[in-house]
Design a protein around this motif. Sequence first.
Motif, PDB file in Angstrom:
ATOM      1  N   ASP A   1      94.023 128.330   3.343  1.00  0.00           N
ATOM      2  CA  ASP A   1      94.928 127.683   2.391  1.00  0.00           C
ATOM      3  C   ASP A   1      96.133 127.028   3.071  1.00  0.00           C
ATOM      4  O   ASP A   1      97.034 126.535   2.382  1.00  0.00           O
TER       5      ASP A   1
ATOM      6  N   LEU B   1      99.837 127.613   2.005  1.00  0.00           N
ATOM      7  CA  LEU B   1     100.398 126.925   0.837  1.00  0.00           C
ATOM      8  C   LEU B   1      99.981 127.649  -0.436  1.00  0.00           C
ATOM      9  O   LEU B   1      98.816 128.019  -0.607  1.00  0.00           O
TER      10      LEU B   1
ATOM     11  N   GLN C   1      98.529 128.252  -3.699  1.00  0.00           N
ATOM     12  CA  GLN C   1      97.475 127.545  -4.422  1.00  0.00           C
ATOM     13  C   GLN C   1      97.807 127.384  -5.905  1.00  0.00           C
ATOM     14  O   GLN C   1      97.331 126.464  -6.555  1.00  0.00           O
TER      15      GLN C   1
ATOM     16  N   CYS D   1     100.948 126.823  -7.104  1.00  0.00           N
ATOM     17  CA  CYS D   1     101.851 125.655  -7.141  1.00  0.00           C
ATOM     18  C   CYS D   1     101.057 124.368  -6.923  1.00  0.00           C
ATOM     19  O   CYS D   1     101.283 123.367  -7.613  1.00  0.00           O
ATOM     20  N   MET D   2     100.127 124.396  -5.965  1.00  0.00           N
ATOM     21  CA  MET D   2      99.341 123.195  -5.660  1.00  0.00           C
ATOM     22  C   MET D   2      98.514 122.744  -6.855  1.00  0.00           C
ATOM     23  O   MET D   2      98.314 121.549  -7.048  1.00  0.00           O
TER      24      MET D   2
ATOM     25  N   MET E   1     104.054 121.491  -3.572  1.00  0.00           N
ATOM     26  CA  MET E   1     103.728 122.063  -2.260  1.00  0.00           C
ATOM     27  C   MET E   1     104.784 123.125  -1.953  1.00  0.00           C
ATOM     28  O   MET E   1     105.949 122.805  -1.736  1.00  0.00           O
TER      29      MET E   1
END
Length: 148
Positions: free
Chosen positions: A61, A64, A66, A68-69, A74
């Motif tokens: 990932d 980051l 996931q 929020c993405m 980001m």
Amino acid sequence: MNHESKYLAKRKKWSEKHTQNYYHNYNKTQRVRNETKLEQDKFYRNKQWKKGLRPAVLERDNYLCQYCMSHGRMTSGKIVDHIIPYEFDSSKRDDVNNLATICARCHTAKTLWEQEYYGTGSGNELKEVAAVPDIKYLPDFMDSAKTQ
């Protein structure tokens, strides 16, 4: 100066002792309060989790979040989360498709939502509900749990 170094050494020793006591008490009353939690705690301390699954998911990932993405943001994350909670379905505990990197803010919101939806957490009883395995829906559910 000698008095100061003695004082600091004594303070450090006191702090270490009391920190150990705090975590010992926390582990006995919160983390391993029943058989399910004891099994869960052992899993998170084993080599498969620490050296295998957790680092693999963070790398996959790119550290980051996931959650929020899935909403176009980001945000860095260093927590690895079970999408379907371990406590709700322990058979998915080592399924990499059920693991995702999450930031602290999302983790707090998701934990609150899981307690309400699945019945996980201290003092709750697990509910017979459908599992939500798709990460793209979870941030909306988490947001709705915050506003209630």
